[in-house]
Design a protein around this motif. Structure first.
Motif, PDB file in Angstrom:
ATOM      1  N   GLU A   2       8.503   0.148  15.276  1.00  0.00           N
ATOM      2  CA  GLU A   2       8.102  -0.971  14.420  1.00  0.00           C
ATOM      3  C   GLU A   2       6.660  -1.379  14.710  1.00  0.00           C
ATOM      4  O   GLU A   2       5.893  -1.667  13.792  1.00  0.00           O
ATOM      5  N   GLY A   3       6.291  -1.406  15.975  1.00  0.00           N
ATOM      6  CA  GLY A   3       4.914  -1.713  16.329  1.00  0.00           C
ATOM      7  C   GLY A   3       3.955  -0.652  15.836  1.00  0.00           C
ATOM      8  O   GLY A   3       2.851  -0.954  15.384  1.00  0.00           O
ATOM      9  N   TYR A   4       4.390   0.601  15.891  1.00  0.00           N
ATOM     10  CA  TYR A   4       3.556   1.711  15.429  1.00  0.00           C
ATOM     11  C   TYR A   4       3.301   1.629  13.927  1.00  0.00           C
ATOM     12  O   TYR A   4       2.205   1.888  13.451  1.00  0.00           O
ATOM     13  N   THR A   5       4.327   1.244  13.185  1.00  0.00           N
ATOM     14  CA  THR A   5       4.234   1.240  11.721  1.00  0.00           C
ATOM     15  C   THR A   5       3.799  -0.113  11.156  1.00  0.00           C
ATOM     16  O   THR A   5       3.586  -0.238   9.961  1.00  0.00           O
ATOM     17  N   LYS A   6       3.636  -1.108  12.041  1.00  0.00           N
ATOM     18  CA  LYS A   6       3.256  -2.444  11.587  1.00  0.00           C
ATOM     19  C   LYS A   6       1.948  -2.394  10.798  1.00  0.00           C
ATOM     20  O   LYS A   6       0.969  -1.795  11.224  1.00  0.00           O
ATOM     21  N   GLY A   7       1.960  -3.040   9.656  1.00  0.00           N
ATOM     22  CA  GLY A   7       0.775  -3.087   8.820  1.00  0.00           C
ATOM     23  C   GLY A   7       0.648  -1.928   7.850  1.00  0.00           C
ATOM     24  O   GLY A   7      -0.234  -1.919   7.002  1.00  0.00           O
ATOM     25  N   THR A   8       1.517  -0.937   7.972  1.00  0.00           N
ATOM     26  CA  THR A   8       1.483   0.203   7.061  1.00  0.00           C
ATOM     27  C   THR A   8       2.334  -0.115   5.839  1.00  0.00           C
ATOM     28  O   THR A   8       3.436  -0.647   5.972  1.00  0.00           O
ATOM     29  N   ALA A   9       1.846   0.230   4.674  1.00  0.00           N
ATOM     30  CA  ALA A   9       2.614   0.002   3.442  1.00  0.00           C
ATOM     31  C   ALA A   9       3.919   0.795   3.497  1.00  0.00           C
ATOM     32  O   ALA A   9       3.978   1.908   4.042  1.00  0.00           O
ATOM     33  N   GLU A  10       4.972   0.203   2.944  1.00  0.00           N
ATOM     34  CA  GLU A  10       6.291   0.818   2.984  1.00  0.00           C
ATOM     35  C   GLU A  10       6.290   2.221   2.372  1.00  0.00           C
ATOM     36  O   GLU A  10       7.068   3.083   2.786  1.00  0.00           O
ATOM     37  N   ASP A  11       5.403   2.476   1.414  1.00  0.00           N
ATOM     38  CA  ASP A  11       5.314   3.798   0.794  1.00  0.00           C
ATOM     39  C   ASP A  11       4.971   4.891   1.811  1.00  0.00           C
ATOM     40  O   ASP A  11       5.218   6.065   1.556  1.00  0.00           O
ATOM     41  N   TYR A  12       4.400   4.499   2.935  1.00  0.00           N
ATOM     42  CA  TYR A  12       3.970   5.480   3.947  1.00  0.00           C
ATOM     43  C   TYR A  12       4.917   5.556   5.143  1.00  0.00           C
ATOM     44  O   TYR A  12       4.571   6.154   6.160  1.00  0.00           O
ATOM     45  N   THR A  13       6.084   4.976   5.017  1.00  0.00           N
ATOM     46  CA  THR A  13       7.037   4.975   6.128  1.00  0.00           C
ATOM     47  C   THR A  13       7.397   6.391   6.568  1.00  0.00           C
ATOM     48  O   THR A  13       7.496   6.672   7.760  1.00  0.00           O
ATOM     49  N   TYR A  14       7.572   7.311   5.609  1.00  0.00           N
ATOM     50  CA  TYR A  14       7.946   8.681   5.986  1.00  0.00           C
ATOM     51  C   TYR A  14       6.833   9.369   6.765  1.00  0.00           C
ATOM     52  O   TYR A  14       7.098  10.088   7.731  1.00  0.00           O
ATOM     53  N   GLN A  15       5.581   9.133   6.380  1.00  0.00           N
ATOM     54  CA  GLN A  15       4.476   9.700   7.143  1.00  0.00           C
ATOM     55  C   GLN A  15       4.459   9.128   8.552  1.00  0.00           C
ATOM     56  O   GLN A  15       4.215   9.850   9.517  1.00  0.00           O
ATOM     57  N   ASP A  16       4.707   7.817   8.667  1.00  0.00           N
ATOM     58  CA  ASP A  16       4.757   7.196   9.987  1.00  0.00           C
ATOM     59  C   ASP A  16       5.874   7.790  10.844  1.00  0.00           C
ATOM     60  O   ASP A  16       5.699   8.008  12.035  1.00  0.00           O
ATOM     61  N   LYS A  17       7.013   8.029  10.229  1.00  0.00           N
ATOM     62  CA  LYS A  17       8.136   8.614  10.972  1.00  0.00           C
ATOM     63  C   LYS A  17       7.756   9.970  11.542  1.00  0.00           C
ATOM     64  O   LYS A  17       7.969  10.250  12.734  1.00  0.00           O
TER      65      LYS A  17
END
Length: 141
Positions: free
Chosen positions: A29-44
């Motif tokens: 969650e800290g890693y992906t904080k501030g990232t748009a939800e559309d980019y969740t898969y890239q963050d994963k």
């Protein structure tokens, strides 16, 4: 033995906390904080790739290439009975090996002890499950 995961998470493989999944979820969650939800898969995928990087102790690319060179030298001397020429290291084949090792090798023998390796791989599977199944809270970015 302690191993590192992204965002300052350090886990003792012989004493895994009961809330391990929560620790990883919080880290992601800290890693992906501030990232748009559309980019969740890239963050994963990026987070999982960072786990691979940390487990290979590969924060320093120079050290990784030097280790591959040393391993190649040791293999050539012990298995082939000859010291490789410097051109062997400057070859496209050697560069391909370095690239492929870094690009694709999620599983490796991290330590010389297979029991420790098994524990690390089990933790990595747990991390991947947490990250892949992660769903952002509605309204959170």
């Amino acid at each position: 033995m302690k191993i590192k995961f992204p965002r300052g998470v350090e886990i003792d493989v012989d004493n895994v906390p009961n809330n391990f999944e929560d620790v990883i979820r919080e880290s992601f969650e800290g890693y992906t904080k501030g990232t748009a939800e559309d980019y969740t898969y890239q963050d994963k995928l990026a987070y999982i790739d960072l786990c691979r990087k940390y487990l290979h102790r590969a924060e320093d690319t120079n050290s990784c290439v030097l280790k591959l060179m040393k391993d190649y030298l040791e293999y050539e001397v012990s298995e082939q009975g000859e010291v490789p020429d410097k051109d062997d290291y400057l070859s496209i084949e050697f560069m391909e090996t370095c690239y492929e090792n870094g690009r694709t090798n999620l599983y490796d023998h991290y330590y010389n002890d297979h029991h420790t390796n098994d524990k690390i791989m089990a933790l990595l599977v747990r991390v991947i499950k947490v990250v892949i199944n992660y769903e952002p809270q509605k309204g959170a970015t």
